[in-house]
Design a protein around this motif. Sequence first.
Motif, PDB file in Angstrom:
ATOM      1  N   SER A 156       0.833  -1.206   0.000  1.00 47.56           N
ATOM      2  CA  SER A 156       0.000   0.000   0.000  1.00 47.56           C
ATOM      3  C   SER A 156       0.868   1.257   0.000  1.00 47.56           C
ATOM      4  O   SER A 156       0.530   2.235  -0.658  1.00 47.56           O
ATOM      5  N   ARG A 157       1.959   1.231   0.730  1.00 46.61           N
ATOM      6  CA  ARG A 157       2.884   2.369   0.721  1.00 46.61           C
ATOM      7  C   ARG A 157       3.480   2.576  -0.668  1.00 46.61           C
ATOM      8  O   ARG A 157       3.594   3.693  -1.140  1.00 46.61           O
ATOM      9  N   GLN A 158       3.884   1.488  -1.294  1.00 47.25           N
ATOM     10  CA  GLN A 158       4.530   1.567  -2.597  1.00 47.25           C
ATOM     11  C   GLN A 158       3.560   1.913  -3.719  1.00 47.25           C
ATOM     12  O   GLN A 158       3.896   2.698  -4.596  1.00 47.25           O
ATOM     13  N   PHE A 159       2.384   1.283  -3.716  1.00 47.38           N
ATOM     14  CA  PHE A 159       1.498   1.357  -4.874  1.00 47.38           C
ATOM     15  C   PHE A 159       0.108   1.908  -4.575  1.00 47.38           C
ATOM     16  O   PHE A 159      -0.555   2.392  -5.482  1.00 47.38           O
ATOM     17  N   GLY A 160      -0.356   1.770  -3.356  1.00 43.92           N
ATOM     18  CA  GLY A 160      -1.696   2.221  -2.993  1.00 43.92           C
ATOM     19  C   GLY A 160      -2.620   1.050  -2.713  1.00 43.92           C
ATOM     20  O   GLY A 160      -2.474  -0.035  -3.284  1.00 43.92           O
ATOM     21  N   ALA A 161      -3.600   1.281  -1.849  1.00 41.99           N
ATOM     22  CA  ALA A 161      -4.539   0.235  -1.442  1.00 41.99           C
ATOM     23  C   ALA A 161      -5.391  -0.252  -2.620  1.00 41.99           C
ATOM     24  O   ALA A 161      -5.718  -1.433  -2.707  1.00 41.99           O
ATOM     25  N   ASP A 162      -5.726   0.644  -3.536  1.00 42.21           N
ATOM     26  CA  ASP A 162      -6.538   0.240  -4.685  1.00 42.21           C
ATOM     27  C   ASP A 162      -5.783  -0.758  -5.565  1.00 42.21           C
ATOM     28  O   ASP A 162      -6.382  -1.682  -6.118  1.00 42.21           O
ATOM     29  N   ASP A 163      -4.466  -0.575  -5.688  1.00 44.29           N
ATOM     30  CA  ASP A 163      -3.676  -1.516  -6.476  1.00 44.29           C
ATOM     31  C   ASP A 163      -3.569  -2.869  -5.787  1.00 44.29           C
ATOM     32  O   ASP A 163      -3.556  -3.909  -6.444  1.00 44.29           O
ATOM     33  N   VAL A 164      -3.507  -2.860  -4.463  1.00 41.30           N
ATOM     34  CA  VAL A 164      -3.503  -4.124  -3.711  1.00 41.30           C
ATOM     35  C   VAL A 164      -4.790  -4.881  -4.004  1.00 41.30           C
ATOM     36  O   VAL A 164      -4.776  -6.076  -4.319  1.00 41.30           O
ATOM     37  N   PHE A 165      -5.910  -4.178  -3.945  1.00 43.86           N
ATOM     38  CA  PHE A 165      -7.201  -4.808  -4.214  1.00 43.86           C
ATOM     39  C   PHE A 165      -7.312  -5.244  -5.677  1.00 43.86           C
ATOM     40  O   PHE A 165      -7.864  -6.306  -5.974  1.00 43.86           O
ATOM     41  N   ALA A 166      -6.773  -4.451  -6.594  1.00 47.05           N
ATOM     42  CA  ALA A 166      -6.822  -4.801  -8.025  1.00 47.05           C
ATOM     43  C   ALA A 166      -6.089  -6.115  -8.293  1.00 47.05           C
ATOM     44  O   ALA A 166      -6.564  -6.963  -9.058  1.00 47.05           O
ATOM     45  N   VAL A 167      -4.932  -6.298  -7.665  1.00 47.10           N
ATOM     46  CA  VAL A 167      -4.177  -7.546  -7.830  1.00 47.10           C
ATOM     47  C   VAL A 167      -4.973  -8.714  -7.271  1.00 47.10           C
ATOM     48  O   VAL A 167      -5.034  -9.791  -7.875  1.00 47.10           O
ATOM     49  N   TRP A 168      -5.578  -8.522  -6.123  1.00 48.09           N
ATOM     50  CA  TRP A 168      -6.385  -9.572  -5.507  1.00 48.09           C
ATOM     51  C   TRP A 168      -7.536  -9.982  -6.440  1.00 48.09           C
ATOM     52  O   TRP A 168      -7.764 -11.166  -6.686  1.00 48.09           O
ATOM     53  N   CYS A 169      -8.252  -8.983  -6.984  1.00 51.20           N
ATOM     54  CA  CYS A 169      -9.360  -9.267  -7.908  1.00 51.20           C
ATOM     55  C   CYS A 169      -8.855  -9.962  -9.160  1.00 51.20           C
ATOM     56  O   CYS A 169      -9.481 -10.919  -9.634  1.00 51.20           O
ATOM     57  N   TRP A 170      -7.731  -9.480  -9.696  1.00 54.00           N
ATOM     58  CA  TRP A 170      -7.163 -10.089 -10.887  1.00 54.00           C
ATOM     59  C   TRP A 170      -6.862 -11.571 -10.647  1.00 54.00           C
ATOM     60  O   TRP A 170      -7.215 -12.420 -11.458  1.00 54.00           O
ATOM     61  N   ALA A 171      -6.237 -11.866  -9.528  1.00 52.32           N
ATOM     62  CA  ALA A 171      -5.859 -13.247  -9.232  1.00 52.32           C
ATOM     63  C   ALA A 171      -7.080 -14.163  -9.102  1.00 52.32           C
ATOM     64  O   ALA A 171      -7.028 -15.326  -9.492  1.00 52.32           O
ATOM     65  N   LEU A 172      -8.163 -13.638  -8.588  1.00 51.92           N
ATOM     66  CA  LEU A 172      -9.360 -14.457  -8.364  1.00 51.92           C
ATOM     67  C   LEU A 172     -10.262 -14.594  -9.589  1.00 51.92           C
ATOM     68  O   LEU A 172     -11.020 -15.561  -9.685  1.00 51.92           O
ATOM     69  N   THR A 173     -10.177 -13.655 -10.528  1.00 50.63           N
ATOM     70  CA  THR A 173     -11.167 -13.641 -11.603  1.00 50.63           C
ATOM     71  C   THR A 173     -10.593 -13.666 -13.018  1.00 50.63           C
ATOM     72  O   THR A 173     -11.329 -13.913 -13.959  1.00 50.63           O
ATOM     73  N   SER A 174      -9.325 -13.421 -13.178  1.00 53.69           N
ATOM     74  CA  SER A 174      -8.755 -13.260 -14.517  1.00 53.69           C
ATOM     75  C   SER A 174      -8.611 -14.590 -15.267  1.00 53.69           C
ATOM     76  O   SER A 174      -8.245 -15.602 -14.678  1.00 53.69           O
ATOM     77  N   PRO A 175      -8.826 -14.541 -16.582  1.00 53.57           N
ATOM     78  CA  PRO A 175      -8.543 -15.717 -17.399  1.00 53.57           C
ATOM     79  C   PRO A 175      -7.057 -15.808 -17.776  1.00 53.57           C
ATOM     80  O   PRO A 175      -6.650 -16.755 -18.442  1.00 53.57           O
ATOM     81  N   HIS A 176      -6.264 -14.848 -17.328  1.00 51.71           N
ATOM     82  CA  HIS A 176      -4.830 -14.837 -17.624  1.00 51.71           C
ATOM     83  C   HIS A 176      -4.186 -16.138 -17.145  1.00 51.71           C
ATOM     84  O   HIS A 176      -4.549 -16.674 -16.090  1.00 51.71           O
ATOM     85  N   GLN A 177      -3.244 -16.635 -17.906  1.00 44.66           N
ATOM     86  CA  GLN A 177      -2.589 -17.915 -17.606  1.00 44.66           C
ATOM     87  C   GLN A 177      -1.963 -17.927 -16.213  1.00 44.66           C
ATOM     88  O   GLN A 177      -2.065 -18.921 -15.485  1.00 44.66           O
ATOM     89  N   ARG A 178      -1.320 -16.838 -15.822  1.00 47.27           N
ATOM     90  CA  ARG A 178      -0.686 -16.787 -14.496  1.00 47.27           C
ATOM     91  C   ARG A 178      -1.730 -16.821 -13.390  1.00 47.27           C
ATOM     92  O   ARG A 178      -1.557 -17.520 -12.393  1.00 47.27           O
ATOM     93  N   ALA A 179      -2.819 -16.092 -13.551  1.00 44.03           N
ATOM     94  CA  ALA A 179      -3.879 -16.102 -12.539  1.00 44.03           C
ATOM     95  C   ALA A 179      -4.503 -17.486 -12.421  1.00 44.03           C
ATOM     96  O   ALA A 179      -4.765 -17.962 -11.310  1.00 44.03           O
ATOM     97  N   GLN A 180      -4.718 -18.133 -13.550  1.00 43.43           N
ATOM     98  CA  GLN A 180      -5.260 -19.491 -13.519  1.00 43.43           C
ATOM     99  C   GLN A 180      -4.310 -20.439 -12.794  1.00 43.43           C
ATOM    100  O   GLN A 180      -4.744 -21.275 -11.999  1.00 43.43           O
TER     101      GLN A 180
END
Length: 130
Positions: free
Chosen positions: A58-82
Motif C-alpha cells: 500500500s505504501r509503494q502502490f496504494g490500497a486500490d492496487d492491492v485490491f486490483a491484484v487480488w481481484c485479478w488473481a481471483l477472476t482473470s482468465p490470464h494464464q498466471r492467474a489461472q
Amino acid sequence: NLCKKFFLRFAKNTNKKTTEADRARDTWDRCVAFRKKIEPTYRTSWGAKTRRLIVGRSRQFGADDVFAVWCWALTSPHQRAQFLREKGLIRAATLFDVEKFPNYLNFANAEIAASAAKREQTFDEFIGGL
C-alpha cells in the motif's frame, strides 16, 4: 464489474484519522469479502505477516492496487492467474510479495486497460448504430 462494486461498498470516510495498520486492515477486509463472494467457505486470519505485506504494498502502490491484484488473481482468465488458482496460491504471502507484486499489478492493469478499451469500442459501435 464485481471488483468495482466491492471497491465502492468498502470505501471508507477519508476524513477520519486512521493508522496505517487500520487502513491495511480495511484493505484486507475488502479482499476477504470479495473472495468470500467467489468462495463462500474461504477462511483466513489477520496476522503480522499479512499486515506487513499489505502495509508495504500500500505504501509503494496504494490500497486500490492491492485490491486490483487480488481481484485479478481471483477472476482473470490470464494464464498466471489461472495457475495461481489451480495451485492454491491465492494468498497474501504470494500476491503481495515485494518481488512478485509489480508483475501481478502489470497483469491486472493490462487487463483493466483491455476491458476499458473493449467497453469503449462497444459503446462506439452502439452509438454508430443509432
